[in-house]
Design an enzyme around this catalytic site. Sequence first.
Site, PDB file in Angstrom:
ATOM      1  CE  LYS A 167     -15.993  39.018   0.373  1.00 31.12           C
ATOM      2  NZ  LYS A 167     -14.805  38.153   0.294  1.00 31.12           N
TER       3      LYS A 167
ATOM      4  CG  HIS B 210      -7.167  37.131  -2.580  1.00 29.64           C
ATOM      5  ND1 HIS B 210      -6.347  37.558  -1.552  1.00 29.64           N
ATOM      6  CD2 HIS B 210      -8.438  37.465  -2.207  1.00 29.64           C
ATOM      7  CE1 HIS B 210      -7.080  38.097  -0.598  1.00 29.64           C
ATOM      8  NE2 HIS B 210      -8.349  38.066  -0.965  1.00 29.64           N
TER       9      HIS B 210
END
Length: 375
Positions: free
Chosen positions: A176, A307
Amino acid sequence: MSSVDEITGVALSSVVVPLEAGISDAKVLTGRQRPMTEVAVLLAEIDTAAGLRGLGISYAKRAGGPGQFAHARELAPELLGADPNDIGRIWDRLVWAGASVGRAGLAVQAVAAFDIALWDLKAKRAGLPLAKLLGAHRDSVRCYNTSGGFLHASIDEVLDRAAESLAQGIGGIKIKVGHPDRSVDLARLTAIREKFGDRVPLMVDANQQWDRATARRMCRALEPFGLEWIEEPLDAYDFAGHAGLAAAFDTPIATGEMLAGAGEHARLIQAGGADIVQPDAPRVGGITQFLKIMAHAERENLALAPHFMKEVHVHLAAAYPLEPWVEHFEWFDALFAERLTISDGRMHLSDRPGLGVTLTEQARAWTVAEHVVRA
């Protein structure tokens, strides 16, 4: 003409999966969300007169789980007596039954659990893994891990988790980004490249937290790292902004996980907003809608990286003509008795029919609500 089979029962379960620690990405650091401590899962089990059972799954993070379960509970009677092979007809029927609350978001996410269960059933009837029923292009798919790269983890923890994932045979690492201090993002990436070199495929995910100016600056700064992609640099619905980044930089732009249906993905693709499309079957309404997105992406020669939810997406990715990626999260492993085999950077299809997974006693133990309807 008589029906080939008939749905005789539907069982719904609302399951709360706890996470080991509070999960933080850029949305938490910008104050838009709180750390995530659990995931709400919606399970649908559909029984037929022929003695088959299909398993479907949807989910919600942070909010929406009880709403998904409530909507699915309202819709479940609509399935009774239907031929489970008529998946497209059933999808339309369910969506129209709940049309007053819309055809996207929570409404279709509830439908997704039924839709996935019906595809699981169809593949089981054929005695085939779902990927084989759809028409597999490969027996394994490249996979990457995300769960070890969240912003709440220190760089040492990220490096340790990356090493662990690679040792397990996972092929790539995603971390991230989107920290308010851009130097933190760059330092974390530099540490990963210094430890593992350029041989490890590396991706980043900003979780929609940059504005256009910041995204341009960060995409430029990230070019030297040789990333597989930069994910969600902008708001998920800023199709024009994503298209501008895709045109301006060599590093591919990936997005699509937050979009709520095939129509929204069509607008993203038409705008040129993604080099890599990332649909999520539970979020778009199930496999029926996911297949439409796959067809549109293929026409535009785009890459695919679904995803989350590897248990479903490994099958869909295996049926995509261009070499895809599948995301590895272990968060749902305790729900299922079976494990996907991972080696040499790839996630392998099993030879079990349907999705190839069955529920564990732990899934039952985490169940907080149930509802059953019978013919």
